[in-house]
Scaffold this motif. Structure first.
Motif, PDB file in Angstrom:
ATOM      1  N   PHE A 126       0.837  -1.183   0.000  1.00 50.40           N
ATOM      2  CA  PHE A 126       0.000   0.000   0.000  1.00 50.40           C
ATOM      3  C   PHE A 126       0.878   1.240   0.000  1.00 50.40           C
ATOM      4  O   PHE A 126       1.945   1.268   0.608  1.00 50.40           O
ATOM      5  CB  PHE A 126      -0.921   0.001   1.221  1.00 50.40           C
ATOM      6  CG  PHE A 126      -1.841  -1.196   1.285  1.00 50.40           C
ATOM      7  CD1 PHE A 126      -3.058  -1.172   0.629  1.00 50.40           C
ATOM      8  CD2 PHE A 126      -1.474  -2.339   1.988  1.00 50.40           C
ATOM      9  CE1 PHE A 126      -3.909  -2.271   0.674  1.00 50.40           C
ATOM     10  CE2 PHE A 126      -2.315  -3.441   2.036  1.00 50.40           C
ATOM     11  CZ  PHE A 126      -3.535  -3.407   1.374  1.00 50.40           C
ATOM     12  N   GLN A 174      -4.420   4.419   2.678  1.00 56.66           N
ATOM     13  CA  GLN A 174      -4.895   3.538   1.615  1.00 56.66           C
ATOM     14  C   GLN A 174      -5.183   2.141   2.161  1.00 56.66           C
ATOM     15  O   GLN A 174      -6.172   1.515   1.787  1.00 56.66           O
ATOM     16  CB  GLN A 174      -3.863   3.445   0.489  1.00 56.66           C
ATOM     17  CG  GLN A 174      -4.348   2.597  -0.686  1.00 56.66           C
ATOM     18  CD  GLN A 174      -3.239   2.284  -1.681  1.00 56.66           C
ATOM     19  OE1 GLN A 174      -2.070   2.256  -1.322  1.00 56.66           O
ATOM     20  NE2 GLN A 174      -3.620   2.056  -2.932  1.00 56.66           N
ATOM     21  N   ALA A 175      -4.319   1.672   3.045  1.00 60.95           N
ATOM     22  CA  ALA A 175      -4.531   0.355   3.645  1.00 60.95           C
ATOM     23  C   ALA A 175      -5.834   0.322   4.436  1.00 60.95           C
ATOM     24  O   ALA A 175      -6.620  -0.628   4.332  1.00 60.95           O
ATOM     25  CB  ALA A 175      -3.350   0.002   4.542  1.00 60.95           C
ATOM     26  N   SER A 192      -8.529   2.352   4.130  1.00 60.60           N
ATOM     27  CA  SER A 192      -9.700   2.495   3.269  1.00 60.60           C
ATOM     28  C   SER A 192      -9.958   1.224   2.470  1.00 60.60           C
ATOM     29  O   SER A 192     -11.114   0.840   2.263  1.00 60.60           O
ATOM     30  CB  SER A 192      -9.536   3.703   2.334  1.00 60.60           C
ATOM     31  OG  SER A 192      -8.408   3.536   1.486  1.00 60.60           O
ATOM     32  N   SER A 193      -8.905   0.549   2.038  1.00 60.79           N
ATOM     33  CA  SER A 193      -9.071  -0.703   1.295  1.00 60.79           C
ATOM     34  C   SER A 193      -9.676  -1.786   2.181  1.00 60.79           C
ATOM     35  O   SER A 193     -10.551  -2.546   1.747  1.00 60.79           O
ATOM     36  CB  SER A 193      -7.722  -1.173   0.744  1.00 60.79           C
ATOM     37  OG  SER A 193      -7.191  -0.245  -0.181  1.00 60.79           O
ATOM     38  N   ALA A 203     -13.369  -0.944   2.830  1.00 58.66           N
ATOM     39  CA  ALA A 203     -14.157  -1.222   1.625  1.00 58.66           C
ATOM     40  C   ALA A 203     -14.394  -2.715   1.462  1.00 58.66           C
ATOM     41  O   ALA A 203     -15.494  -3.152   1.098  1.00 58.66           O
ATOM     42  CB  ALA A 203     -13.445  -0.652   0.398  1.00 58.66           C
ATOM     43  N   ALA A 204     -13.366  -3.510   1.755  1.00 61.06           N
ATOM     44  CA  ALA A 204     -13.511  -4.963   1.632  1.00 61.06           C
ATOM     45  C   ALA A 204     -14.513  -5.503   2.644  1.00 61.06           C
ATOM     46  O   ALA A 204     -15.312  -6.396   2.341  1.00 61.06           O
ATOM     47  CB  ALA A 204     -12.150  -5.640   1.826  1.00 61.06           C
ATOM     48  N   SER A 208     -18.054  -4.766   1.519  1.00 57.95           N
ATOM     49  CA  SER A 208     -18.447  -5.249   0.195  1.00 57.95           C
ATOM     50  C   SER A 208     -19.318  -6.491   0.247  1.00 57.95           C
ATOM     51  O   SER A 208     -19.766  -6.970  -0.788  1.00 57.95           O
ATOM     52  CB  SER A 208     -17.201  -5.542  -0.646  1.00 57.95           C
ATOM     53  OG  SER A 208     -16.454  -6.613  -0.081  1.00 57.95           O
ATOM     54  N   THR A 216     -15.052  -8.918  -1.906  1.00 57.35           N
ATOM     55  CA  THR A 216     -13.617  -9.081  -1.672  1.00 57.35           C
ATOM     56  C   THR A 216     -13.427  -9.640  -0.279  1.00 57.35           C
ATOM     57  O   THR A 216     -14.013  -9.139   0.679  1.00 57.35           O
ATOM     58  CB  THR A 216     -12.890  -7.723  -1.779  1.00 57.35           C
ATOM     59  OG1 THR A 216     -13.130  -7.153  -3.067  1.00 57.35           O
ATOM     60  CG2 THR A 216     -11.393  -7.903  -1.563  1.00 57.35           C
ATOM     61  N   ILE A 239      -7.039  -8.397   2.287  1.00 52.92           N
ATOM     62  CA  ILE A 239      -6.568  -7.014   2.407  1.00 52.92           C
ATOM     63  C   ILE A 239      -5.913  -6.784   3.761  1.00 52.92           C
ATOM     64  O   ILE A 239      -4.839  -6.193   3.876  1.00 52.92           O
ATOM     65  CB  ILE A 239      -7.736  -6.025   2.213  1.00 52.92           C
ATOM     66  CG1 ILE A 239      -8.423  -6.245   0.861  1.00 52.92           C
ATOM     67  CG2 ILE A 239      -7.242  -4.587   2.366  1.00 52.92           C
ATOM     68  CD1 ILE A 239      -7.549  -5.961  -0.331  1.00 52.92           C
ATOM     69  N   ALA A 265      -2.005  -5.739   4.886  1.00 53.64           N
ATOM     70  CA  ALA A 265      -2.017  -4.395   5.472  1.00 53.64           C
ATOM     71  C   ALA A 265      -1.348  -4.411   6.843  1.00 53.64           C
ATOM     72  O   ALA A 265      -0.536  -3.528   7.169  1.00 53.64           O
ATOM     73  CB  ALA A 265      -3.448  -3.882   5.575  1.00 53.64           C
TER      74      ALA A 265
END
Length: 207
Positions: free
Chosen positions: A3, A8-9, A11-12, A15-16, A19, A23, A28, A32
């Motif tokens: 990342f 970014q780590a 938020s990813s 989001a996963a 979802s 994902t 993730i 991370a």
């Protein structure tokens, strides 16, 4: 997977987790955390995922580590306290719940923490009132409100059953006259069922 930043780590990972299966969150969260092993939020998210998978002891460890690294991450402390309550890990509950209770009734987590304490004290009406106030003031975590709504529903059922049982078992004046004065009084039913298996049932169904 690398990342570019901790943001970014985070938020990813979030989001996963949101979802709903698109994902796998651990795909993730694992890299991370390998890249940012001390980040309290990532540890909390990882613990939440472990709890959802039923890996409760590992989740407790991760929640505790996230709090150690970031003591003001109150949501992690509350989730640890809630899971500790379901597993009847009173050592952890006594360590962390008072910290949240000190947030007072101006913070939704303070209200929820005091509600949980009221459950253990057998004060179900007060617990329900505190949960309702916490739900009303919590505008940032709808998922937690869903959990607390379920707890509120189960408390209401338990309170109604307890009230009905007490009414049914209330002695008449004739019974009182005929019963020995030294007859031991029946102890109230323990709330361990409510605080333990019921909370665990809620936890399993909402994580």
């Amino acid at each position: 997977m690398n990342f570019d930043s901790i943001e970014q780590a985070r938020s990813s990972a979030i989001a996963a987790m949101q979802s709903k299966g698109a994902t796998e969150p651990l795909t993730i969260l694992t890299p991370a955390l390998a890249q940012f092993p001390q980040d309290g939020l990532l540890l909390f998210l990882h613990a939440s995922e472990l709890a959802e998978l039923g890996q409760y002891e590992q989740a407790l460890e991760q929640f505790a580590q996230s709090i150690f690294n970031e003591p003001t991450l109150h949501i992690a402390r509350f989730q640890l306290s809630l899971l500790a309550a379901t597993l009847e890990r009173f050592d952890l509950l006594e360590q962390h719940l008072p910290v949240l209770m000190e947030l007072g009734e101006s913070h939704y987590l303070g209200l929820f923490a005091n509600a949980l304490a009221a459950v253990f004290a057998g004060e179900l009406e007060r617990a329900a009132s505190l949960l309702q106030a916490g739900i009303a003031s919590n505008q940032e975590n709808p998922a937690l409100n869903h959990d607390m709504q379920q707890m509120l529903g189960r408390i209401s059922v338990e309170h109604s059953a307890t009230t009905q049982q007490a009414s049914t078992q209330a002695p008449t004046s004739a019974d009182a006259e005929n019963s020995p004065s030294d007859k031991p009084q029946q102890e109230p039913e323990s709330l361990s069922t409510l605080s333990g298996s019921v909370l665990l049932d809620i936890y399993k169904n909402t994580h």
